[in-house]
Design a protein around this motif. Structure first.
Motif, PDB file in Angstrom:
ATOM      1  N   TRP A  52     -66.546 -66.603  55.433  1.00 41.92           N
ATOM      2  CA  TRP A  52     -67.218 -65.308  55.483  1.00 41.92           C
ATOM      3  C   TRP A  52     -68.136 -65.167  54.278  1.00 41.92           C
ATOM      4  O   TRP A  52     -67.745 -65.464  53.152  1.00 41.92           O
ATOM      5  CB  TRP A  52     -66.191 -64.173  55.467  1.00 41.92           C
ATOM      6  CG  TRP A  52     -65.358 -64.130  56.709  1.00 41.92           C
ATOM      7  CD1 TRP A  52     -64.179 -64.786  56.934  1.00 41.92           C
ATOM      8  CD2 TRP A  52     -65.632 -63.393  57.887  1.00 41.92           C
ATOM      9  NE1 TRP A  52     -63.716 -64.497  58.183  1.00 41.92           N
ATOM     10  CE2 TRP A  52     -64.590 -63.643  58.802  1.00 41.92           C
ATOM     11  CE3 TRP A  52     -66.675 -62.541  58.280  1.00 41.92           C
ATOM     12  CZ2 TRP A  52     -64.545 -63.075  60.065  1.00 41.92           C
ATOM     13  CZ3 TRP A  52     -66.623 -61.981  59.546  1.00 41.92           C
ATOM     14  CH2 TRP A  52     -65.583 -62.244  60.419  1.00 41.92           C
ATOM     15  N   LYS A  97     -63.104 -55.364  57.927  1.00 45.23           N
ATOM     16  CA  LYS A  97     -63.173 -56.735  57.411  1.00 45.23           C
ATOM     17  C   LYS A  97     -63.946 -56.755  56.087  1.00 45.23           C
ATOM     18  O   LYS A  97     -63.543 -57.434  55.147  1.00 45.23           O
ATOM     19  CB  LYS A  97     -63.838 -57.660  58.437  1.00 45.23           C
ATOM     20  CG  LYS A  97     -63.910 -59.103  57.997  1.00 45.23           C
ATOM     21  CD  LYS A  97     -62.532 -59.715  57.898  1.00 45.23           C
ATOM     22  CE  LYS A  97     -62.591 -61.185  57.566  1.00 45.23           C
ATOM     23  NZ  LYS A  97     -61.275 -61.794  57.480  1.00 45.23           N
ATOM     24  N   SER A 123     -70.170 -64.712  59.631  1.00 43.31           N
ATOM     25  CA  SER A 123     -68.974 -65.481  59.947  1.00 43.31           C
ATOM     26  C   SER A 123     -69.416 -66.875  60.371  1.00 43.31           C
ATOM     27  O   SER A 123     -70.244 -67.024  61.267  1.00 43.31           O
ATOM     28  CB  SER A 123     -68.215 -64.814  61.098  1.00 43.31           C
ATOM     29  OG  SER A 123     -67.263 -65.704  61.642  1.00 43.31           O
TER      30      SER A 123
END
Length: 169
Positions: A52, A97, A123
């Protein structure tokens, strides 16, 4: 008798090595069939090697990922650890997230923090990886093998699967 590490052992070695890096070069495909590389902070590395990053929604890399999801991630630490990972990138808008992986040093690039309206996650789902690892005890072995190879006039022998490996992720 030396046996090569299993695929699972090599994948785990790759994951452990990847988790030790804090930055990487993210390479995307540009609009004119060129490549663009830029240093990025690794916001999170998951156990399955999914990576990420944080970026701005209106950045060149975000637009390049929207056009072509294929990316290359390159990591290097001094002269003892190198790693490449190919995969598919997507832009993700997920406040939970973002909050979970947020680190205060990111505020340099995103002064409004997780509230920044232009903040988006990248991502990277991994497909393949390759590593060269001469860290720790391997560094001593590599030095000794290189010295022996130099004296003998040959190339150093590399422990495949331990010092170097190619893995399907």
């Amino acid at each position: 008798m030396n046996t090569l590490p299993s695929l699972e052992e090599q994948q785990e070695h790759f994951r452990r090595l990847l988790s030790r890096f804090s930055t990487a070069m993210l390479v995307t495909h540009g609009q004119t069939h060129s490549f663009h590389a830029r240093p990025m902070a690794l916001a999170q590395v998951e156990t399955n090697c999914r990576i990420w990053f944080l970026t701005r929604r209106e950045s060149a890399k975000a637009h390049e990922i929207e056009t072509d999801t294929r990316v290359l991630v390159i990591c290097q630490r001094e002269h003892d650890a190198y790693l490449t990972l190919t995969g598919r990138a997507t832009l993700v808008e997920n406040r939970a997230k973002t909050e979970a992986i947020w680190k205060e040093p990111f505020r340099v690039w995103f002064p409004d923090g997780v509230e920044d309206p232009d903040l988006v996650l990248i991502s990277v789902v991994p497909e393949n990886g390759e590593f060269w690892d001469n860290s720790g005890f391997r560094k001593i072995n590599s030095f000794m093998e290189s010295a022996a190879a130099y004296v003998a006039g040959r190339q150093p022998r590399i422990a495949e699967g331990e010092e170097h490996g190619v893995v399907r992720l």
